[in-house]
Design an enzyme around this catalytic site. Structure first.
Site, mmCIF file in Angstrom:
data_model
loop_
_atom_site.group_PDB
_atom_site.id
_atom_site.type_symbol
_atom_site.label_atom_id
_atom_site.label_comp_id
_atom_site.label_asym_id
_atom_site.label_seq_id
_atom_site.Cartn_x
_atom_site.Cartn_y
_atom_site.Cartn_z
ATOM 1 N N CYS A 24 0.827 -1.199 0.000
ATOM 2 C CA CYS A 24 0.000 0.000 0.000
ATOM 3 C C CYS A 24 0.866 1.255 0.000
ATOM 4 O O CYS A 24 2.082 1.161 0.152
ATOM 5 C CB CYS A 24 -0.880 0.025 1.249
ATOM 6 S SG CYS A 24 0.136 -0.037 2.732
ATOM 7 N N CYS B 98 3.080 1.622 3.048
ATOM 8 C CA CYS B 98 4.331 0.862 3.032
ATOM 9 C C CYS B 98 5.377 1.644 2.260
ATOM 10 O O CYS B 98 6.534 1.790 2.680
ATOM 11 C CB CYS B 98 4.158 -0.478 2.329
ATOM 12 S SG CYS B 98 2.706 -1.386 2.768
ATOM 13 N N ASP C 217 30.997 -29.082 -38.651
ATOM 14 C CA ASP C 217 29.734 -29.774 -38.848
ATOM 15 C C ASP C 217 29.232 -29.355 -40.227
ATOM 16 O O ASP C 217 29.518 -28.252 -40.680
ATOM 17 C CB ASP C 217 28.748 -29.335 -37.751
ATOM 18 C CG ASP C 217 27.391 -29.959 -37.949
ATOM 19 O OD1 ASP C 217 27.345 -31.183 -38.140
ATOM 20 O OD2 ASP C 217 26.396 -29.223 -37.934
ATOM 21 N N ASP D 226 26.733 -25.521 -34.555
ATOM 22 C CA ASP D 226 25.717 -24.523 -34.225
ATOM 23 C C ASP D 226 25.512 -24.367 -32.723
ATOM 24 O O ASP D 226 24.743 -23.534 -32.284
ATOM 25 C CB ASP D 226 24.394 -24.841 -34.924
ATOM 26 C CG ASP D 226 23.821 -26.173 -34.468
ATOM 27 O OD1 ASP D 226 24.317 -26.719 -33.466
ATOM 28 O OD2 ASP D 226 22.889 -26.668 -35.110
ATOM 29 N N ASP E 13 25.461 -29.773 -31.642
ATOM 30 C CA ASP E 13 26.842 -30.224 -31.542
ATOM 31 C C ASP E 13 27.454 -29.915 -30.191
ATOM 32 O O ASP E 13 28.668 -29.947 -30.039
ATOM 33 C CB ASP E 13 27.692 -29.522 -32.610
ATOM 34 C CG ASP E 13 27.097 -29.709 -33.986
ATOM 35 O OD1 ASP E 13 26.791 -30.852 -34.319
ATOM 36 O OD2 ASP E 13 26.940 -28.706 -34.698
#
Lengths: 128, 753
Positions: free
Chosen positions: B17, B20, B439, B640, B644
Site C-alpha cells: 500500500c 508501506c 559440422d 551450431d 553439436d
C-alpha cells in the site's frame, strides 16, 4: 679490507635477511579473520583494501557460501581488481564502494586471491 | 549529479500500500549519505541517490529490511554497463591526476637543473641547497605523495610493489642529500664532497609520473572496444502505448511492447519485426559490413542501426538478457580472465620487489668494499648511486601488464569483427589449433534447403514458372521439409499459387493433388510410373544432380513427365574461401555429418574439404574428436552450439555459430556472431597474433629487468666503464611498461583476413 668493510658486509647481509624475513616469512603469521554471520544470513567478511588486504587471511567453512565484501580505500590502480583464480572471478573494485563477492569453497584447503597484477595477496582458508 | 554521488535501484518486495511505500521511502531518506530516495509501489523498487563514501548499497538494503520489507541487490550481472562506466571514471580520473602531476613535477625538474647554473655565482652553495631542498619537499609531498603513502600501506601488510622501489630509491637519495645540506661537515671530514641529489629526486619522480600517465592512457585504450559496445545501448525507446507513441527509458520497456524505429535511429531493444521493411546495419555486433534486409518475422538486435525504412517490432529479450548485454558481459568476463601463459610472470611478480631490494643492498655492499679496497676516495657515493639505480630501474609493472593488456585488446578486436572469444585461456588454446572439425549442416552449408535447379522435360510446353507454380501449389499443402523450400522459392519468384484439392501424400514416394483442374504428381520414379509417366528423358539429369548432393524430384502433370526440380542445402558462398584460407594456414579441415557418404562427399568436394566422416551420430562426433586428440591434434569443433554441444565441449576449442539470441553458448570457447566460416579464420588469426604479442611482451619485460638490473648494479663498469645514473634508470623504467602496453595496442589494428 678494513674494519669498516666488514661492518658494511655484515650490515648488508643482515639487511637482506631482514627484508626477506619481513616480506616472505612474517606474513604467514598474520592471524586469520573468522567469517561472521552477516545481514543476509550468509557468513560475511569485510576486507579493507589499502596497499594490501586487511585481513589478508579469512577462515571459512568448506562447502558453505561466504560473502567477502571488499572495501577499497585508495585510488591506486594496483589494487583496482581482485582475482580469485580458483573461482574464475576477476572483479573491479570501485574506490569507496564496498563490492561483494560470493564464493563457495568446494573442499577444505587454501584459496588464494590477489590483485589484478599479482602483487597483493590474500587467501581464504576453508576448514572441514 | 556530482561524481561522488551514485544512483542505485533496489527491488523491494512486500509493499502492498501507499503507507508501506512512504515508510520505506522515509527510512531511506533518513539514512546518512542519502541525498534522495524515491520508492515506486507499482514497480516495487526504490531508487536511491547516495554518497558512496558515507553508505554502501548493502547498508541501504539492510535499512529497507529493518523496516520489515524484503530487499535484494540486483544481481551483479545486470550492471555490466555500469561497471564499465565506473571503471572508465576511475581510469579517467587517474590519467587526469597523473598528467597534471607529471607536468608540474617536470617543470620543477627543469627548474632544479637550471637554478644552480643561473645562481651559482650569486649565492653560496649552502643557500642554493636550501632552495633545492624546499623545491624537492614540495614535489615529493604533492606529486610523489602517493608513492610514499602506498609504499607504506603495502609495507604494513608485509607486501611490496612498484611504489616500494620508488619510495625507497628516491627516499634514500633525499635523505643522503638532506644530510649533505644540513651537516656538510659530516661528509667533508670523511673526504667526501657534500654533493646533493635533489634534482635527481625531482626528475625521477617526474619521469615515473610521465610514464604512469602514458600507461594509464594506454590502459584506457585497451578497453576501448568494450566501451564502444557498452555505448551502443540507446537510453530510450519509442514504444506504442494505446494509440500514442511515447519515449520510454529502455529499462521500462516490457516484453511484448511494440517498438517503433525510424530510419537512421538505433534500435533500443531486441525484437521481432511485425511490420515495415528496412535494411539494418549490424556491423557493430557481427562485423558484417553490408546492411541486412529485415521484414516481418525477422529478428532484430538492440544497438544496431536502422538504415532505410521504418520498422515496428515486438520487444523480446530485454535488460540483462538482451544480446548486447550478453555480449558486453561476455567480453567483460573475457577481458578480466587469465591466460595460463601468465602464471610464470605471476610467480615472479610475487617475489620481485623483495628480491630487487636485496640486490640493491648487495650492490651497495660490493661497490663499497671493492671501492674501499682499491683506494677510491669516497666508496659510499658510487655504491649509493648504484644501489639507487637498481631500485629505480626495476619494473615489475611491465611483467604484470604483458599478458592482461594483450587479452583485453585482442578480445575487443575480436568483438568488433563479431568473434567473441571467452577468455585468455581460450585465446591461448585457439592460437595452437591445428585441426578444424566442421559440422556440415548449418556450418558449411546454409542449413536451409533451397530449390537449386529446375529442368524442363524435352518437348514439354509447360514453362519453368508454370511448372514451379503447380508444384508449389501442391506442396503448400504438404508438411515435408523439402516442400517449404519449394513454396518459398515460388514466392520469391512472385508466383501466385492456386489452392490444391485432393492432396495426398504417398509415403516414401511423393505427393499428388489436383491444381487448377490438372492432376499433379511430385515424387520419385516409382510414383511417376504409377501415374504412367516415363522418367527416361530426365534420368541422366536426376543422377547428375544426385551426385551433386541434391535431391531431385520428378514432376508429372496429367500423366506426362514435364520436368524435374532439385532441392539442396547449398554451401554458404563464403565456405570455400574460408576453408582454403584455413588450409593455407597449415590447418587440417575435417567435415562431420550425419548425412550419407554420397551427399557428404559432394558437399566436401564443392567446399574444398578432403576429409569427410559421414553418417555419424552426435556421440560419433565426440569419438571422432577424441580420436584426433589422441593423435596429438589440437582440435577446434565448429558447430551450431545446439546439436553439436557435446562435440564442442569435448574439443580443445569449441566454436559455436551464434544462432541469434543465445550468445552464451555455455560449452563454447568462441562464439561467432555471423554464420560465416571466415570468422573461424579470423578467430585463429587473431589468437595466433595475440600469442605472439604476449610472448613478445613477456620477453621484453623479462629481458628488460634481467639486463637492466645488472647494468644498473654496475656489471659493465669493470669492462666498459658504464654506470647508469638513477635518472637514466628512472627514464628506462617509466617507458618499459608503456612499451608493453603500446605493443598490445598494436593488436587493435590487426588484420584478421
Amino acid at each position: 679490507m678494513s674494519g669498516t668493510d666488514w661492518v658494511v658486509i655484515a650490515a648488508g647481509l643482515a639487511a637482506i635477511a631482514l627484508v626477506n624475513w619481513y616480506f616472505f616469512v612474517a606474513p604467514r603469521r598474520a592471524a586469520p579473520a573468522l567469517a561472521t554471520s552477516g545481514a543476509s544470513g550468509m557468513p560475511e567478511v569485510r576486507i579493507t583494501v589499502r596497499g594490501g588486504y586487511d585481513p589478508a587471511t579469512v577462515r571459512v567453512r568448506a562447502g558453505a557460501p561466504v560473502r567477502l565484501i571488499f572495501d577499497r580505500k585508495e585510488t591506486s590502480g594496483c589494487s583496482e581488481e581482485v582475482v580469485f583464480p580458483a573461482f574464475g572471478i576477476r572483479k573491479f573494485l570501485p574506490t569507496d564502494t564496498p563490492t561483494a563477492i560470493e564464493i563457495t569453497p568446494p573442499a577444505p584447503g587454501r584459496y588464494e586471491f590477489m590483485c589484478g597484477m599479482s602483487m597483493l595477496h590474500g587467501a581464504v582458508v576453508a576448514d572441514a | 549529479m556530482s561524481t561522488d554521488e551514485r544512483t542505485i535501484s533496489i527491488p523491494v518486495s512486500g509493499m502492498t500500500c501507499a503507507a508501506c511505500q512512504a515508510r520505506v521511502q522515509r527510512t531511506l531518506q533518513k539514512q546518512p549519505g542519502v541525498a534522495d530516495a524515491g520508492v515506486n509501489l507499482m514497480m516495487q523498487n526504490a531508487t536511491v541517490r547516495y554518497a558512496p563514501s558515507a553508505i554502501s548499497p548493502e547498508q541501504l538494503v539492510q535499512a529497507i529490511r529493518d523496516t520489515g520489507y524484503g530487499a535484494e541487490l540486483a544481481p551483479e550481472t545486470q550492471s555490466a554497463f555500469e561497471e564499465q562506466e565506473a571503471r572508465d571514471r576511475a581510469q579517467n580520473e587517474e590519467y587526469r591526476e597523473l598528467k597534471q602531476k607529471a607536468i608540474v613535477s617536470g617543470a620543477a625538474g627543469v627548474l632544479a637543473m637550471a637554478v644552480p647554473m643561473l645562481l651559482m655565482q650569486a649565492v653560496s652553495p649552502r643557500v642554493l641547497n636550501v632552495v633545492l631542498l624546499a623545491l624537492t619537499v614540495v614535489v615529493m609531498s604533492w606529486a610523489g605523495r602517493h608513492f610514499y603513502s602506498r609504499a607504506w600501506s603495502a609495507f604494513r601488510h608485509h607486501s611490496a610493489d612498484m611504489n616500494t622501489l620508488i619510495a625507497v630509491g628516491t627516499g634514500a637519495a633525499f635523505v643522503y642529500s638532506l644530510i649533505a645540506t644540513a651537516a656538510p661537515g659530516f661528509f667533508v671530514r670523511r673526504g667526501v664532497p657534500p654533493d646533493v641529489y635533489y634534482e635527481a629526486v625531482i626528475v625521477i619522480i617526474a619521469l615515473i609520473l610521465t610514464g604512469n600517465a602514458f600507461e594509464a592512457r594506454a590502459k584506457r585504450a585497451t578497453s576501448a572496444a568494450l566501451r564502444a559496445l557498452a555505448g551502443l545501448q540507446p537510453p530510450t525507446a519509442r514504444v506504442v502505448r494505446g494509440d500514442r507513441e511515447i519515449d520510454l527509458p529502455v529499462d521500462q520497456v516490457r516484453q511484448g511492447d511494440i517498438v517503433v524505429v525510424r530510419p537512421g535511429e538505433r534500435l533500443a531493444t531486441d525484437g521481432e519485426v511485425i511490420s515495415g521493411e528496412s535494411a539494418v546495419d549490424e556491423s557493430m555486433l557481427t562485423g558484417e559490413s553490408a546492411p541486412v534486409a529485415k521484414a516481418t518475422g525477422d529478428r532484430v538486435i538492440g544497438g544496431t542501426i536502422n538504415r532505410t525504412g521504418a520498422l515496428r517490432y515486438r520487444a523480446t529479450t530485454l535488460g540483462a538478457d538482451s544480446v548486447l548485454a550478453q555480449i558486453v558481459r561476455l567480453m567483460r568476463d573475457a577481458q578480466g580472465s587469465r591466460a595460463p601463459i601468465q602464471n610464470l610472470a605471476d610467480r615472479i611478480s610475487a617475489v620481485f620487489v623483495p628480491v630487487v631490494v636485496s640486490i640493491a643492498i648487495a650492490t651497495f655492499v660490493v661497490w663499497f668494499v671493492v671501492g674501499d679496497v682499491s683506494g677510491v676516495a669516497a666508496p659510499a657515493v658510487r655504491a649509493f648511486a648504484a644501489a639507487v639505480a637498481v631500485l629505480i630501474i626495476a619494473c615489475p609493472c611491465a611483467m604484470g601488464l604483458a599478458v592482461p593488456t594483450a587479452v583485453m585488446v585482442a578480445t575487443g578486436r575480436g568483438a568488433e569483427a563479431g568473434v567473441l572469444i571467452k577468455g585468455g585461456e581460450a585465446l591461448q588454446r585457439a592460437g595452437a589449433i591445428d585441426t578444424v572439425v566442421l559440422d556440415k549442416t548449418g556450418t558449411v552449408t546454409e542449413g536451409r534447403p533451397t530449390v537449386t535447379d529446375v529442368v524442363r522435360a524435352p518437348g514439354t510446353a509447360t514453362s519453368e514458372d508454370e511448372l514451379l507454380a503447380l508444384v508449389a501449389a501442391l506442396e503448400s499443402a504438404s508438411e515435408h521439409p523439402l516442400a517449404d523450400a519449394i513454396v518459398r522459392h515460388a514466392h520469391e519468384r512472385g508466383l501466385n499459387l492456386a489452392t490444391p484439392e485432393q492432396f495426398q501424400s504417398v509415403t516414401g514416394r511423393g505427393a499428388t493433388a489436383r491444381v487448377d483442374g490438372r492432376d499433379v504428381a511430385v515424387g520419385n520414379e516409382a510414383l511417376m510410373q504409377e501415374h504412367g509417366a516415363q522418367v527416361a528423358p530426365l534420368r541422366a539429369d536426376a543422377e547428375r544432380l544426385a551426385g551433386e548432393a541434391k535431391t531431385p524430384v520428378y514432376v508429372a502433370v496429367d500423366g506426362a513427365l514435364v520436368g524435374l526440380l532439385a532441392v539442396a542445402d547449398p554451401i554458404k558462398p563464403t565456405s570455400r574461401e574460408a576453408i582454403a584460407s584455413l588450409r593455407a594456414r597449415g590447418i587440417d579441415v575435417v567435415m562431420l555429418t550425419g548425412d550419407t557418404q554420397r551427399t557428404a562427399e559432394a558437399v566436401a568436394r564443392e567446399a574444398g574439404i578432403d576429409r569427410v566422416v559421414a553418417q555419424v551420430l552426435p556421440e560419433g562426433k565426440v569419438r571422432e574428436i577424441e580420436r584426433l586428440q589422441e593423435r596429438g591434434r589440437v582440435v577446434a569443433m565448429v558447430g551450431d552450439g545446439v546439436n553439436d554441444s557435446a562435440a564442442i565441449a569435448r574439443s580443445d576449442v569449441g566454436i559455436a555459430i551464434g544462432t541469434g539470441t543465445d550468445i552464451a553458448a555455455e560449452a563454447a570457447d568462441v562464439v561467432l556472431m555471423r554464420g560465416d566460416l571466415r570468422s573461424v579464420v579470423q578467430a585463429i588469426t587473431l589468437s595466433r597474433r595475440t600469442m605472439r604479442t604476449m610472448k613478445q611482451n613477456l620477453f621484453w619485460a623479462f629481458v628488460y629487468n634481467v639486463v637492466g638490473i645488472p647494468i644498473a648494479a654496475g656489471v659493465l663498469y669493470p669492462a666498459f666503464g658504464i654506470m647508469l645514473s638513477p635518472v637514466i634508470a628512472s627514464a628506462a623504467m617509466a617507458f618499459s611498461s608503456v612499451s608493453v602496453v603500446g605493443n598490445s595496442l598494436r593488436l587493435r589494428g590487426a588484420r584478421l583476413g
